[in-house]
Design a protein around this motif. Structure first.
Motif, short mmCIF file in Angstrom:
data_model
loop_
_atom_site.label_atom_id
_atom_site.label_comp_id
_atom_site.label_asym_id
_atom_site.label_seq_id
_atom_site.Cartn_x
_atom_site.Cartn_y
_atom_site.Cartn_z
N HIS A 163 0.84 -1.20 0.00
CA HIS A 163 0.00 0.00 0.00
C HIS A 163 0.88 1.25 0.00
O HIS A 163 1.87 1.32 0.72
CB HIS A 163 -0.91 -0.01 1.23
CG HIS A 163 -2.07 0.91 1.11
ND1 HIS A 163 -1.97 2.26 1.37
CD2 HIS A 163 -3.34 0.68 0.74
CE1 HIS A 163 -3.15 2.82 1.18
NE2 HIS A 163 -4.00 1.89 0.80
N PRO A 164 0.53 2.26 -0.81
CA PRO A 164 1.37 3.48 -0.88
C PRO A 164 1.48 4.21 0.46
O PRO A 164 2.51 4.81 0.75
CB PRO A 164 0.68 4.36 -1.92
CG PRO A 164 -0.50 3.62 -2.41
CD PRO A 164 -0.57 2.30 -1.75
N LEU A 165 0.44 4.17 1.28
CA LEU A 165 0.52 4.85 2.57
C LEU A 165 1.55 4.18 3.48
O LEU A 165 2.22 4.86 4.26
CB LEU A 165 -0.85 4.86 3.26
CG LEU A 165 -1.89 5.77 2.62
CD1 LEU A 165 -3.21 5.64 3.34
CD2 LEU A 165 -1.42 7.21 2.61
N PHE A 166 1.67 2.88 3.40
CA PHE A 166 2.67 2.18 4.20
C PHE A 166 4.08 2.60 3.78
O PHE A 166 4.92 2.91 4.61
CB PHE A 166 2.50 0.66 4.07
CG PHE A 166 3.54 -0.12 4.81
CD1 PHE A 166 3.45 -0.26 6.19
CD2 PHE A 166 4.61 -0.70 4.15
CE1 PHE A 166 4.41 -0.97 6.89
CE2 PHE A 166 5.58 -1.40 4.84
CZ PHE A 166 5.48 -1.54 6.22
N LYS A 167 4.32 2.61 2.47
CA LYS A 167 5.65 2.98 1.97
C LYS A 167 6.00 4.43 2.33
O LYS A 167 7.12 4.72 2.73
CB LYS A 167 5.72 2.78 0.46
CG LYS A 167 5.62 1.34 0.04
CD LYS A 167 5.56 1.20 -1.45
CE LYS A 167 5.37 -0.25 -1.85
NZ LYS A 167 5.20 -0.41 -3.29
N LEU A 168 5.03 5.31 2.20
CA LEU A 168 5.28 6.71 2.54
C LEU A 168 5.49 6.90 4.04
O LEU A 168 6.30 7.71 4.47
CB LEU A 168 4.12 7.59 2.04
CG LEU A 168 4.00 7.72 0.52
CD1 LEU A 168 2.71 8.44 0.15
CD2 LEU A 168 5.20 8.44 -0.05
N SER A 169 4.76 6.13 4.85
CA SER A 169 4.94 6.21 6.30
C SER A 169 6.30 5.69 6.72
O SER A 169 6.94 6.25 7.62
CB SER A 169 3.84 5.42 7.00
OG SER A 169 2.57 5.98 6.74
N VAL A 170 6.78 4.64 6.06
CA VAL A 170 8.13 4.14 6.34
C VAL A 170 9.16 5.20 5.93
O VAL A 170 10.13 5.43 6.65
CB VAL A 170 8.38 2.80 5.62
CG1 VAL A 170 9.84 2.42 5.66
CG2 VAL A 170 7.53 1.71 6.25
N GLY A 171 8.95 5.86 4.80
CA GLY A 171 9.84 6.94 4.37
C GLY A 171 9.86 8.07 5.38
O GLY A 171 10.92 8.62 5.71
N PHE A 172 8.67 8.43 5.89
CA PHE A 172 8.59 9.47 6.92
C PHE A 172 9.38 9.05 8.16
O PHE A 172 10.15 9.84 8.71
CB PHE A 172 7.13 9.73 7.29
CG PHE A 172 6.96 10.75 8.38
CD1 PHE A 172 6.89 12.10 8.07
CD2 PHE A 172 6.86 10.37 9.71
CE1 PHE A 172 6.75 13.06 9.07
CE2 PHE A 172 6.72 11.31 10.72
CZ PHE A 172 6.65 12.66 10.39
N GLY A 173 9.18 7.81 8.59
CA GLY A 173 9.88 7.32 9.78
C GLY A 173 11.39 7.29 9.59
O GLY A 173 12.15 7.64 10.50
N PHE A 174 11.82 6.86 8.40
CA PHE A 174 13.26 6.83 8.12
C PHE A 174 13.86 8.23 8.14
O PHE A 174 14.90 8.47 8.76
CB PHE A 174 13.53 6.17 6.76
CG PHE A 174 14.96 6.15 6.37
CD1 PHE A 174 15.84 5.24 6.93
CD2 PHE A 174 15.46 7.07 5.45
CE1 PHE A 174 17.18 5.23 6.58
CE2 PHE A 174 16.79 7.06 5.09
CZ PHE A 174 17.64 6.15 5.65
N ALA A 175 13.18 9.17 7.48
CA ALA A 175 13.69 10.55 7.43
C ALA A 175 13.70 11.17 8.83
O ALA A 175 14.65 11.86 9.21
CB ALA A 175 12.84 11.39 6.48
N LEU A 176 12.65 10.90 9.62
CA LEU A 176 12.61 11.42 10.98
C LEU A 176 13.71 10.79 11.83
O LEU A 176 14.35 11.47 12.63
CB LEU A 176 11.24 11.17 11.61
CG LEU A 176 11.07 11.66 13.05
CD1 LEU A 176 11.26 13.17 13.13
CD2 LEU A 176 9.72 11.25 13.58
N GLY A 177 13.95 9.50 11.64
CA GLY A 177 15.02 8.84 12.38
C GLY A 177 16.38 9.41 12.04
O GLY A 177 17.22 9.60 12.92
N MET A 178 16.60 9.72 10.77
CA MET A 178 17.87 10.32 10.37
C MET A 178 18.01 11.73 10.94
O MET A 178 19.09 12.15 11.34
CB MET A 178 18.00 10.38 8.84
CG MET A 178 18.11 9.02 8.18
SD MET A 178 19.61 8.14 8.62
CE MET A 178 18.95 6.93 9.74
#
Length: 180
Positions: A148-163
């Motif tokens: 699902h695109p929302l899952f992929k975008l949420s993972v991207g958000f989490g990765f960017a926030l983690g960085m």
């Protein structure tokens, strides 16, 4: 390392190790002897990438003219210019926080497109299920959730926030953006 504040009996240090680690790995990989110069180059690149992300966010939300004007103002900001000349973690934090914000904007866009498709499919009729948040309308199987695109975008958000948090702990406040 004597550069680490933890080895100098400091119990609290707001700056993360990500920018230092990135530059050190790049310096060792390229054989660069002047780590200070390489760090300054990385800072300048982070600032330029932030301006590009700002343009992408604003061109999606508004139009190209607004995005160009905001990008110009950002490029001419005295503090960003000054910090681009030095190896500071703030520019890395900005870059990753703007990247997280770009993912959040895309999440809103995906949800708005899904709502408009549902309204067209039902002929504009609204029911109680449409007014629920998107989290309650996600697909039920694990494979469909992962695609699902929302899952992929949420993972991207989490990765960017983690960085961003790995660059400076103050970036943790950005986590409030996703639920909103």
């Amino acid at each position: 390392s004597t550069l680490s504040p933890y080895n100098r009996r400091q119990t609290f240090f707001v700056y993360g190790n990500l920018p230092i680690t990135l530059v050190r790995v790049a310096a060792e990989a390229t054989g660069q002897l002047d780590v200070k110069l390489l760090g300054r180059q990385f800072s300048a690149f982070a600032d330029l990438f932030t301006i590009l992300i700002l343009y992408a966010i604003l061109s999606r939300l508004y139009d190209r003219r607004v995005a160009l004007l905001a990008s110009l103002f950002s490029a001419l900001t005295v503090m960003q210019i000054q910090q681009s000349h030095f190896f500071t973690s703030d520019l890395f934090v900005n870059m990753f926080m703007f990247l997280a914000l770009a993912f959040a904007v895309q999440i809103v866009g995906v949800e708005q497109k899904a709502e408009s498709r549902e309204q067209k499919a039902e002929g504009g009729a609204e029911d109680e299920a449409q007014n629920q948040p998107f989290a309650f309308r996600l697909p039920h199987s694990a494979s469909s959730i992962l695609r699902h695109p929302l899952f992929k975008l949420s993972v991207g958000f989490g990765f960017a926030l983690g960085m961003a948090m790995a660059s400076k702990i103050n970036a943790a406040a950005m986590a409030i953006v996703l639920p909103f």
